[in-house]
Design a protein around this motif. Structure first.
Motif, PDB file in Angstrom:
ATOM      1  N   ILE A 246       0.752  -1.197  -0.028  1.00 54.30           N
ATOM      2  CA  ILE A 246       0.050   0.107   0.005  1.00 54.30           C
ATOM      3  C   ILE A 246       0.666   1.239   0.125  1.00 54.30           C
ATOM      4  CG2 ILE A 246      -1.595   1.262   1.407  1.00 54.30           C
ATOM      5  CD1 ILE A 246      -2.902  -1.332   2.258  1.00 54.30           C
ATOM      6  N   THR A 249       2.902   1.439  -3.487  1.00 54.79           N
ATOM      7  CA  THR A 249       2.282   1.565  -4.665  1.00 54.79           C
ATOM      8  C   THR A 249       1.247   2.901  -4.618  1.00 54.79           C
ATOM      9  OG1 THR A 249       2.151  -0.992  -4.948  1.00 54.79           O
ATOM     10  CG2 THR A 249       0.699   0.226  -6.252  1.00 54.79           C
ATOM     11  N   TYR A 250       0.449   3.084  -3.828  1.00 55.45           N
ATOM     12  CA  TYR A 250      -0.637   3.992  -3.660  1.00 55.45           C
ATOM     13  C   TYR A 250      -0.361   4.991  -2.964  1.00 55.45           C
ATOM     14  CZ  TYR A 250      -2.670  -0.506  -5.100  1.00 55.45           C
ATOM     15  OH  TYR A 250      -3.032  -1.346  -5.750  1.00 55.45           O
ATOM     16  N   PHE A 509      -3.064  -3.650  -9.740  1.00 52.14           N
ATOM     17  CA  PHE A 509      -2.165  -2.479  -9.049  1.00 52.14           C
ATOM     18  C   PHE A 509      -2.811  -1.530  -9.771  1.00 52.14           C
ATOM     19  CE2 PHE A 509       0.783  -6.054  -9.090  1.00 52.14           C
ATOM     20  CZ  PHE A 509       0.781  -6.256  -7.848  1.00 52.14           C
ATOM     21  N   GLY A 510      -4.056  -1.228 -10.341  1.00 46.35           N
ATOM     22  CA  GLY A 510      -4.600  -0.246 -10.757  1.00 46.35           C
ATOM     23  C   GLY A 510      -3.781   0.696 -11.739  1.00 46.35           C
ATOM     24  N   GLU A 511      -3.174   0.026 -12.594  1.00 49.13           N
ATOM     25  CA  GLU A 511      -2.390   0.763 -13.610  1.00 49.13           C
ATOM     26  C   GLU A 511      -3.226   1.524 -14.758  1.00 49.13           C
ATOM     27  OE1 GLU A 511       0.535  -1.627 -15.478  1.00 49.13           O
ATOM     28  OE2 GLU A 511       0.942  -2.974 -13.689  1.00 49.13           O
ATOM     29  N   GLY A 515      -2.487   4.400 -11.446  1.00 53.64           N
ATOM     30  CA  GLY A 515      -1.562   3.828 -10.067  1.00 53.64           C
ATOM     31  C   GLY A 515      -2.515   4.037  -9.099  1.00 53.64           C
ATOM     32  N   ASN A 516      -3.835   4.068  -9.021  1.00 55.07           N
ATOM     33  CA  ASN A 516      -4.649   4.422  -7.907  1.00 55.07           C
ATOM     34  C   ASN A 516      -5.317   3.002  -7.441  1.00 55.07           C
ATOM     35  OD1 ASN A 516      -4.563   7.295  -7.360  1.00 55.07           O
ATOM     36  ND2 ASN A 516      -5.776   7.601  -9.178  1.00 55.07           N
ATOM     37  N   LEU A 517      -5.602   2.910  -5.900  1.00 50.76           N
ATOM     38  CA  LEU A 517      -6.213   1.592  -5.683  1.00 50.76           C
ATOM     39  C   LEU A 517      -7.784   1.375  -6.319  1.00 50.76           C
ATOM     40  CD1 LEU A 517      -6.007  -0.530  -3.577  1.00 50.76           C
ATOM     41  CD2 LEU A 517      -6.879   0.694  -1.758  1.00 50.76           C
ATOM     42  N   TRP A 528      -8.598   8.265  -0.459  1.00 49.65           N
ATOM     43  CA  TRP A 528      -7.710   8.289   0.579  1.00 49.65           C
ATOM     44  C   TRP A 528      -8.200   7.710   2.056  1.00 49.65           C
ATOM     45  CZ3 TRP A 528      -2.714   8.667   0.019  1.00 49.65           C
ATOM     46  CH2 TRP A 528      -2.226   9.378  -1.176  1.00 49.65           C
ATOM     47  N   VAL A 531      -7.197   4.082   1.187  1.00 48.12           N
ATOM     48  CA  VAL A 531      -5.865   3.928   1.442  1.00 48.12           C
ATOM     49  C   VAL A 531      -5.383   4.110   2.859  1.00 48.12           C
ATOM     50  CG1 VAL A 531      -3.629   4.888   0.612  1.00 48.12           C
ATOM     51  CG2 VAL A 531      -5.596   4.589  -1.010  1.00 48.12           C
TER      52      VAL A 531
END
Length: 1097
Positions: A246, A249-250, A509-511, A515-517, A528, A531
């Motif tokens: 987490i 990556t986020y 991985f939310g590419e 790049g978001n969750l 957030w 996250v």
């Protein structure tokens, strides 16, 4: 019909009741009336459902006005000096002798009410226990705070936030629903079994380990407890890896230390960063746990709040999508999903200043920004489109997400239904912004990844000591928590499939979302919330694992069932498991070095599934055995549910990963065998012991019917030992020989007799039994010890031969030592007891083994170099000697030795016995002078023994009988001297047929030989010729055995039976002495008469 136990204090009023007629001395223990009440019998109360009532009595004088007992200890164990003052004037004087070993009911109930599960021997814990007892304040945690919320926090965690959307995308809504349903059903059935076990008494520290070990025994408990410990430790590694994922990556992608080298190096770089940050995080968390667990417990509420707020944000976001779906565009090239990290505009060209301008996406797929640049073929032939990543719950996307979309590693994440032009023989270019699958997906792999998200159901049982009413709170709180989390998981599966586009669900991985969750983009009011909430919840779960795992290891170590783990039972002065925490951190580091959440999850799934499987097995076993101690307060259980849960756990182990399942079972099996071999003996009243007793009972009843077949015959040995004055075994080598003879197989009963009465000798009997058991353990003799106290050694031995064993598990062979001191005057009864023992075994149709010079037999550690065992087969009494055959001819008259040898070799071949065969001829010979002399000495000694036991009149009558017999003997000798002589052949074996034939034969010796012998010593003519023949057989056979078997390590001989007339018992002992004279190690064998060997399969 239910039972009710009513505890009724039956002592009288609270006043000073003296010992007078109306005072305490006349108090009754059957009613609650005071001493001044009407003595007339009160009417009998109406019977209510025939309920049993349990009453107990206490003395008012032993209590102060507040009800606290006067004695300082619940067990009355005062010295002799103040014994009278303690019991003087007491109402319970009738029970004062029992009070030395049994507590009063009032004291016992007081101890049970103040039970605590704190560890003994720790100063702070002892002080806390004393203060708790002084304050008399019970724990105050209820079902909601003590069980429900901890289970909720442990169940909901990293998988929900990081992997559930990906599982739904890969498996589809239907198969994901099946995965969650299977796992939740497994935990629900386990919770039902656990509730039954947890409500069957107080569960101290150790939780699931305590329940399993006390239900299935130390072997299963230790094996499964260590597996559960490993599972909890790897769970800590999984939570730490989730935290780092987490974060990197986020939250802060720029914090990476290791950067990718070249195209396609992102995955390797991420793993290295996970290892670095994971190791640092583990060290930080271990330090926090070492400094103080109280800080972890204070932060637990914060972590729980993060989990609850995150779930509420997800549901709020789903509701919002129904009327206002978020604008989250996803870029597709053909039907392939593109990663939005290198471009902003989802188009090939755009119009600017009345012209077409290429976008950043064009530059990525082409080698230039002009229209004439060389581009990727797939990029040229397919259009770029943009779709909504989260179209909303009312969009109908649920139908597209119903079915699975499994893919291989490195496959494109594609959307069904979008037109795409395939390019022949396309080579996947590195560096292009496609969203690819990082691992191969299939159903069973997803089960292994998801299952850790439903673990954590043991959190309530681990806190049983802090609950107000554990037997009520544990079942209610645990089952409610499972129902709640199952609803959350199942509803999230449906809602994710109904709200989120399939390509986004499969984007781990939310590419495609820059790049978001994925689950964060669905939440409201902000991504957030998810996250930050998931970050702190995974941190809290990791701390809880690092806190619970060392304590579980400490509980196992303090039980002392695994010797090499005892060092981990120690810790700081306040009881904190320092060494266990260090080992936990090292094991957890191995999981972090794996660095992949998807690889660690199946490992801990195996350990948790194995633990749950044995919880179900323990409940099913206890229910089926119906032991009296199995009385759970939780009534909604059944053995079929436990069996179903056990089967489901076992199936899920192999569904997740068959090789991980085999490894976990191998680890558990090795631990089980180690504890069985080296672990301490523990008697916990476990179900395995009860199962063994039931199985033994069934087997005994089953084999009781019908006679035993010859093929199933095996020597079941009763070993009779003699004890010295200190209750120690006189001849320990007898047990050595027993273990060598049995090799751990079959039944062995080691018996002995103490002379006296049981009331006077019970202490000595207990000491003797302990000595025998210690010797059996040292000699590795596996069997049972049975000691009898009898008025005489003769009767006790007879009782053992008759009654030792149970049912079909009775001995068929008796092993005794030769009475070496039978000729000594101070032990006149030893030979009589021995001969009577021989007769008893014959009457009981049991085989008899007599070991002579047993102290010369080798012990178990001694290895004899070379040598052989000689078996002299003289008579066939069932084939006991055929186990190690060396043959001596059975019949002398008209026997062919060569043919006999061939026949015996064929017989041994069919018996599958390897032995060398030698037929020994007993050559004809006259009776020697040595034989007559030994016979004379024997009869003189016999006469002397008889004279010692006869009165004067009986002695005179005996002398006249001897004179008459001698006169008749001389007359017979004179008649034989005139008769013609025929050669005599000495019979080695006197069977009934031979004896009859011998009576009709003329077996006179030569006249000259007889005259020479009798002229040498006239007393020989008065000897009993039957004794002379027997002595001749013993002397001749002893000479042959000495000649052939002088170098043998062991000689086995047929043992002749005792005479039917008891007057010849002393002569029988002399015959046996002569027969075995000069041999070091001799085993006399007397069969039971039934066949014990067969040539048939």
């Amino acid at each position: 019909m239910s039972q009710r136990f009513v505890v009724t204090p039956a002592a009288g009023g609270t006043g000073d009741a003296g010992p007078g007629p109306g005072g305490g001395g006349g108090q009754s223990c059957s009613s609650g009336r005071g001493p001044d009440a009407d003595p007339a019998p009160s009417p009998e109360p109406p019977a209510v459902d025939a309920l049993p009532i349990l009453r107990y009595c206490r003395e008012p004088s032993r209590y102060y006005g507040d009800g606290h007992p006067r004695e300082s200890s619940p067990f009355i164990s005062h010295g002799e000096a103040d014994t009278e003052s303690v019991y003087e004037g007491k109402n319970m004087a009738l029970f004062e002798e029992e009070m030395d070993s049994n507590p009063m009911v009032s004291s016992l109930l007081n101890k049970l009410a103040n039970y605590t599960n704190l560890s003994q021997g720790v100063v702070e814990h002892e002080e806390a226990e004393d203060s708790r007892r002084r304050q008399a304040k019970s724990p105050g945690m209820g079902t909601f705070i003590g069980v429900y919320l901890p289970c909720l926090q442990n169940i909901l965690g990293v998988i929900l936030f990081l992997r559930l959307t990906w599982i739904v995308g890969a498996a589809g809504v239907l198969e994901s629903f099946l995965i969650v349903s299977m796992c939740c059903t497994c935990t629900m059935l386990t919770a039902i079994s656990m509730s039954a076990i947890a409500t069957n008494g107080v569960v101290p520290a150790g939780g699931s380990y305590y329940m399993i070990s006390r239900s299935l025994g130390p072997e299963f408990g230790g094996a499964v407890g260590l597996c559960f410990y490993l599972g909890t430790t790897f769970a800590g590694a999984m939570y730490i890896l989730g935290t780092i994922e987490i974060f990197l990556t986020y939250i802060s992608p720029g914090a990476a230390i290791v950067h990718p080298e070249g195209a396609g190096g992102e995955a390797a770089a991420l793993l290295h960063n996970m290892r670095v940050y994971g190791t640092c995080t583990l060290a930080l968390m271990a330090t926090v746990v070492f400094v103080g667990v109280k800080y972890v417990n204070k932060l637990a509420l914060v972590f729980l709040a993060c989990v609850v707020l995150s779930i509420l944000a997800i549901y709020a976001g789903v509701i919002k999508t129904a009327f206002d779906p978020p604008d989250i565009p996803v870029c597709l090239l053909g039907n392939r999903t593109l990663s939005r990290r290198g471009f902003d505009v989802c188009a090939k060209v755009y119009t600017a200043n009345n012209g077409s301008v290429t976008t950043a996406l064009w530059s990525i797929f082409c080698n230039g920004s002009t229209d004439s640049a060389s581009c990727d073929q797939y990029f040229l032939h397919n259009n770029v489109t943009e779709i909504q990543g989260i179209p909303g719950v009312a969009s109908g996307v649920l139908l597209d997400n119903l079915w699975s979309m499994y893919a291989d590693k490195g496959a494109f994440v594609e959307k069904k239904g979008v037109p795409s032009v395939a390019v022949p023989e396309e080579a996947r270019a590195r560096g292009l912004p496609y969203v690819l699958t990082d691992i191969m997906t299939y159903f069973t792999m997803l089960v292994g990844i998801y299952f850790p998200s439903v673990t954590g159901i043991m959190a309530g049982s681990n806190r049983s000591g802090d609950l107000r009413d554990a037997q009520k709170s544990i079942p209610t709180g645990t089952i409610l928590a499972i129902v709640t989390t199952s609803f959350i998981y199942l509803s999230c599966i449906v809602l994710f499939g109904a709200c989120i586009e399939g390509v986004i669900l499969r984007d781990k991985f939310g590419e495609a979302l820059q790049g978001n969750l994925v689950i964060g983009m669905l939440a409201w009011p902000s991504p957030w919330v998810i996250v930050i909430g998931s970050f702190f919840s995974t941190c809290g779960a990791g701390l809880q694992s690092l806190t619970g795992a060392p304590r579980l290891l400490q509980a196992i170590a303090r039980d002392s069932i695994v010797p090499f783990l005892q060092v981990f039972g120690h810790g700081k002065a306040n009881g904190e498991p320092t060494w266990a925490l260090l080992l936990t951190a090292l094991i957890c580091e191995t999981g972090i070095l794996i660095a992949s959440l998807d690889s660690v999850a199946p490992i801990l799934s195996m350990f948790f599934l194995m633990c749950y499987m044995f919880v179900n097995l323990a409940c099913a076993l206890q229910t089926l055995l119906r032991t009296p101690s199995w009385r759970p307060r939780f009534k909604y259980y059944h053995w079929t549910l436990s069996f179903l849960g056990m089967s489901l756990c076992f199936a899920l182990m192999f569904v997740c990963s068959w090789y991980y399942a085999l490894c976990a079972m191998l680890i558990a099996g090795c631990i089980y065998k180690y504890i069985e071999y080296r672990g301490a003996e523990k008697e916990w009243g476990d179900g395995i012991r009860g199962l063994s007793l039931n199985a033994a009972r069934y087997a005994l009843l089953h084999v009781e019917h019908g006679p035993l077949h010859t093929k199933n015959w095996r020597p079941q040995v009763l070993v009779l030992l003699n004890l010295d004055a200190e209750q120690r075994v006189k001849h320990p080598r007898l047990l050595s020989f027993t273990s060598q003879l049995k090799a751990g197989k079959g039944l062995t009963i080691v018996g002995s007799v103490l002379e006296g009465t049981f009331l006077d000798k019970h202490v000595e009997a207990q000491q003797a039994e302990e000595n025998i058991r210690a010797l059996m353990s040292a000699e590795k003799t596996k069997g049972f010890c049975q000691l009898v106290v009898s008025s005489s050694l003769r009767d006790g031995t007879s009782h053992l031969i008759q009654s030792a064993g149970l049912g079909a598990m009775k001995h068929n062979t008796v092993l005794v030592g030769w009475p070496g001191a039978w000729k000594r005057e101070d032990s006149p009864c030893s030979w009589r007891n021995f001969v009577d023992t021989v007769r008893d075994t014959t009457a009981a149709q049991q085989a008899l083994l007599v070991a002579k010079n047993v102290d010369l037999f080798p012990h178990n550690q001694q290895r004899l170099s070379g040598g052989h065992i000689d078996v002299w087969w003289i008579v066939h009494d069932g084939g006991l000697l055929m186990l190690l055959p060396f043959l001596l001819r059975q019949h002398k008259v008209d026997d062919n030795s060569i043919q006999m040898k061939k026949d015996l070799q064929t017989f041994l071949y069919h018996l599958r016995i390897s032995a060398e065969v030698e037929v020994v001829e007993m050559v004809e010979s006259d009776i020697s002078a040595f034989t007559y002399e030994r016979t004379l000495m024997m009869e003189q000694r016999s006469q002397m023994l008889k004279q010692m036991q006869l009165s004067k009149t009986e002695r005179e009558r005996e002398a006249q009988l001897i004179h008459d017999r001698n006169t008749a003997s001389h007359s017979a000798m004179a008649a034989r001297a005139q008769a013609p002589s025929t050669p005599d052949r000495v019979q080695m074996t006197w069977t009934k047929e031979k004896l009859v034939a011998e009576k009709h034969r003329n077996k006179d010796a030569t006249v000259s030989g007889i005259k020479d012998l009798f002229n040498l010593k006239p007393e020989w003519g008065n000897l009993n010729q039957s004794n002379v023949r027997r002595m001749h057989t013993a002397v001749r056979l002893n000479g042959v055995v000495l000649d052939k078997s002088q170098d043998a390590q062991l000689v086995l001989l047929n043992m002749p039976g005792p005479p039917k007339n008891r007057q010849g018992d002393e002569n029988y002992m002399e015959f046996l002495e002569v027969l075995t004279e000069g041999l070091n190690r001799v085993l006399l064998v007397r069969g039971s008469g039934r066949e014990v060997v067969t040539i048939y399969s």
